[in-house]
Motif scaffolding. Structure first.
Motif, PDB file in Angstrom:
ATOM      1  N   TYR A 187     -11.824   6.339  -3.352  1.00  0.00           N
ATOM      2  CA  TYR A 187     -11.542   7.446  -2.440  1.00  0.00           C
ATOM      3  C   TYR A 187     -11.516   6.955  -0.990  1.00  0.00           C
ATOM      4  O   TYR A 187     -10.568   7.239  -0.244  1.00  0.00           O
ATOM      5  CB  TYR A 187     -12.586   8.543  -2.611  1.00  0.00           C
ATOM      6  N   ARG A 190      -8.555   4.662  -0.232  1.00  0.00           N
ATOM      7  CA  ARG A 190      -7.260   5.357  -0.144  1.00  0.00           C
ATOM      8  C   ARG A 190      -7.175   6.248   1.095  1.00  0.00           C
ATOM      9  O   ARG A 190      -6.175   6.227   1.823  1.00  0.00           O
ATOM     10  CB  ARG A 190      -7.050   6.201  -1.397  1.00  0.00           C
ATOM     11  N   GLU A 191      -8.234   7.003   1.372  1.00  0.00           N
ATOM     12  CA  GLU A 191      -8.179   7.982   2.448  1.00  0.00           C
ATOM     13  C   GLU A 191      -8.352   7.359   3.827  1.00  0.00           C
ATOM     14  O   GLU A 191      -7.772   7.839   4.802  1.00  0.00           O
ATOM     15  CB  GLU A 191      -9.257   9.051   2.229  1.00  0.00           C
ATOM     16  N   LEU A 192      -9.179   6.299   3.925  1.00  0.00           N
ATOM     17  CA  LEU A 192      -9.441   5.691   5.228  1.00  0.00           C
ATOM     18  C   LEU A 192      -8.627   4.430   5.467  1.00  0.00           C
ATOM     19  O   LEU A 192      -8.776   3.791   6.518  1.00  0.00           O
ATOM     20  CB  LEU A 192     -10.935   5.374   5.364  1.00  0.00           C
ATOM     21  N   GLN A 193      -7.800   4.067   4.506  1.00  0.00           N
ATOM     22  CA  GLN A 193      -6.947   2.882   4.643  1.00  0.00           C
ATOM     23  C   GLN A 193      -7.760   1.628   4.981  1.00  0.00           C
ATOM     24  O   GLN A 193      -7.462   0.885   5.918  1.00  0.00           O
ATOM     25  CB  GLN A 193      -5.889   3.122   5.731  1.00  0.00           C
TER      26      GLN A 193
END
Length: 351
Positions: A187, A190-193
């Motif tokens: 998570y 993916r969300e914070l790169q």
């Protein structure tokens, strides 16, 4: 029967019981010596111990039970002492090779087998960061949960929530680590790169969740042990439920709550499998130091990931990591005792 009377009665043991105690004690000593010198022969004094205890249990059951409890206590102390001595002795070569650099070295190389250089500093820093993150989660949520369960929740909810929280403590740490790796790490990545698939933040979050049941359970027991008369007196004087919790219940249970938090810290410091699964096993500092999204090592994950391939000074350095963990947990234990003693004196009106 008072303690003094029990001790007096214990001192008046008949000759047969004394003989059973002495014989079983010698047999236990023989087991220890045989285990250290020639382990294959340890079964013979062990069989003698079992036979003597069986006879004592048949002929002098009460006193034999007291003798067994005494031996159990002594055995615990001896085993702890042997583990401590072994741990320190095996770490000596690493300290002889590196000196204080094993705890203080910060320049490269930090952990390199080719140059026989081993520094625990990055792992100590990683342990500190994960512990801070874990306790930032477990301490406030754990204490709040304990107050809710003990003081606010209705009886039917308490009977459901308390066992459910305690069941969380029984989940294997490898499961938390796997969930942290598959769900939480994915998570954040993916969300914070993120550029790194493993991070101290994820390890700290999962360890905090693991420590949460311990904090909740121990703190709730401490809060529930506050005498009801103290709470009733506060309510009778016109205080509200929240004022009673804040000014009476919490201060009275503070020593137990502190012990719960310290136990949670100990759980966070000593957690192995979750950190081993989540972290990337890089023996280096995060850059910058406060970057919790970097993947480094903790002391426990270092031991778990390298003990199978370590030899010589490297293996000794892993024992040195164990020494650091041992001293840390010992300091936490002593600190909890000091806090408990101070709060006992304070609540008892002593100076």
């Amino acid at each position: 029967m008072s303690t003094g009377n029990r001790l007096e009665a214990f001192g008046e043991i008949d000759r047969g019981t004394r003989l059973v105690g002495a014989t079983s004690g010698l047999a236990l000593l023989g087991v220890l010596v045989a285990f250290l010198v020639a382990a294959q022969y340890a079964v013979y004094p062990l069989a003698a111990f079992v036979a003597v205890v069986a006879y004592g249990w048949y002929a002098y059951q009460e006193n034999t039970a007291a003798v067994l409890m005494f031996f159990t206590t002594v055995s615990t102390i001896v085993i702890l002492g042997l583990i401590t001595v072994y741990l320190f002795v095996r770490s000596v070569p690493a300290f002889e090779t590196m000196g204080l650099d094993i705890l203080l070295k910060t320049n490269q190389p930090l952990w390199e087998r080719a140059s026989n250089t081993y520094s625990l500093t990055p792992m100590i820093w990683g342990t500190i960061l994960t512990t801070i993150i874990a306790m930032a989660i477990a301490a406030p949520l754990g204490v709040a949960g304990a107050l809710f369960i003990s003081e606010i929740a209705p009886r039917w909810a308490r009977e459901i929530i308390k066992p459910a929280v305690e069941m969380l403590a029984g989940i294997p740490s490898i499961v938390y680590g796997f969930l942290g790796w598959v769900v939480v790490t994915e998570y954040f990545y993916r969300e914070l790169q993120l550029s790194n698939f493993s991070s101290l933040m994820v390890a700290g979050i999962m360890i905090g969740v693991m420590a949460l049941p311990t904090v909740v359970s121990v703190a709730e027991d401490a809060i529930a042990s506050v005498p009801g008369a103290m709470k009733d007196g506060s309510l009778a004087l016109g205080a509200s439920d929240w004022q009673t919790i804040k000014s009476v219940t919490f201060p009275a249970a503070f020593s137990g709550i502190s012990a719960a938090v310290i136990l949670g810290v100990g759980r966070a410091v000593g957690e192995t499998m979750a950190a081993t699964v989540i972290l990337g096993h890089q023996q280096a500092f995060p850059d910058p130091l406060y970057d919790v999204w970097e993947g480094t090592e903790t002391l426990t994950s270092l031991i778990a990931s390298q003990y199978g391939i370590a030899t010589g000074t490297q293996l000794s350095a892993l024992f040195a990591a164990g020494v650091v963990l041992f001293i840390t947990v010992l300091a936490l234990s002593i600190g909890s005792q000091v806090v408990e003693a101070r709060m006992r004196r304070r609540l008892g009106g002593e100076q």
